[in-house]
Design an enzyme around this catalytic site. Structure first.
Site, PDB file in Angstrom:
ATOM      1  N   HIS A   1       2.009   6.030   3.049  1.00  0.00           N
ATOM      2  CA  HIS A   1       1.105   5.059   2.083  1.00  0.00           C
ATOM      3  C   HIS A   1       1.760   5.033   0.900  1.00  0.00           C
ATOM      4  O   HIS A   1       1.546   5.686  -0.067  1.00  0.00           O
ATOM      5  CB  HIS A   1      -0.248   5.562   2.257  1.00  0.00           C
TER       6      HIS A   1
ATOM      7  N   ASP B   1      -9.505   4.966   4.384  1.00  0.00           N
ATOM      8  CA  ASP B   1      -8.950   5.929   3.669  1.00  0.00           C
ATOM      9  C   ASP B   1      -9.764   6.022   2.475  1.00  0.00           C
ATOM     10  O   ASP B   1     -10.012   5.203   1.522  1.00  0.00           O
ATOM     11  CB  ASP B   1      -7.430   5.753   3.259  1.00  0.00           C
TER      12      ASP B   1
ATOM     13  N   MET C   1       1.700   3.815  -2.673  1.00  0.00           N
ATOM     14  CA  MET C   1       0.659   3.603  -3.917  1.00  0.00           C
ATOM     15  C   MET C   1       1.951   3.355  -4.827  1.00  0.00           C
ATOM     16  O   MET C   1       1.846   4.170  -5.971  1.00  0.00           O
ATOM     17  CB  MET C   1      -0.244   4.583  -4.126  1.00  0.00           C
TER      18      MET C   1
END
Length: 210
Positions: free
Chosen positions: A67, A176, A69
């Protein structure tokens, strides 16, 4: 009831015992490993990057959902593929080249995910829904573990589930943030396919029985 996958987030793991923590994921219902990469720009914290992912890749055969970010994820896709990602999920808010990101991920033979911050509407990714493999709904503000689930984000899950069913799209809906014994039923009822859990999983307060 449909089968829902558990993807524990190693952001909440004990980094000094990462091999053991991965075994804990394998023996307690985990189907994927969620790996949060933070760059200190898109979100204030910095977590870890490609060398850490590469070092833990031999520890398990479970898929890695990385993921991102990070800002300008299109510049980093190739390196995360090389590090061992199976899924690469990037934020719609972090790039002007979302379609290019999806193309590059798929051309690398990996699965592509698109993530939405809590305040970003589903409409922002409507054009990508036929193309992606995962839609990740952030149910807290990205960057920090241990937050409480933001209630209105559950409505986004429900909307994505309705579109998924109506259009016959193949993406999985992932959630999430703030998932614990008290909130998990609401996101599953709304149509979640993948539950990401960090603090609750590693503290042992979320018992997985799905």
């Amino acid at each position: 009831m449909k089968h829902v996958l558990l993807a524990p987030s190693i952001l909440a793991a004990d980094f000094a015992r990462m091999g053991d923590e991965i075994k804990k994921i394998e023996t307690n219902g985990g189907s994927q490993i969620h790996i949060d990469v933070m760059d200190g720009h898109f979100v204030p914290p910095v977590s870890y990057g490609q060398p850490v992912i590469e070092s833990i890749r031999p520890c398990t055969k479970l898929p890695f959902d990385v993921h991102l970010m990070i800002e300008k994820p299109e510049q980093a896709i190739d390196s995360f593929v090389k590090a061992g990602a199976d899924y690469i999920t990037f934020h719609i808010e972090a790039t002007n080249h979302a379609d290019l990101c999806v193309q590059r991920i798929h051309e690398s033979g990996k699965k592509a995910g698109i993530a939405l911050c809590p305040s970003t509407p589903v409409d922002a990714v409507t054009h990508l829904l036929p193309l992606v493999d995962i839609v990740l709904v952030m149910t807290v503000n990205p960057g920090w573990g241990g937050q409480k689930l933001i209630p209105y984000t559950v409505d986004k899950v429900r909307k994505l589930a309705d579109i998924q069913k109506e259009k016959g799209y193949q993406y999985l809906i992932s959630v999430d943030g703030g998932i614990n014994a008290q909130t998990i039923s609401s996101v599953i009822e709304a149509g979640t396919d993948i539950v990401v859990s960090g603090s609750s999983f590693f503290r042992g307060t979320l018992k997985w029985e799905n």
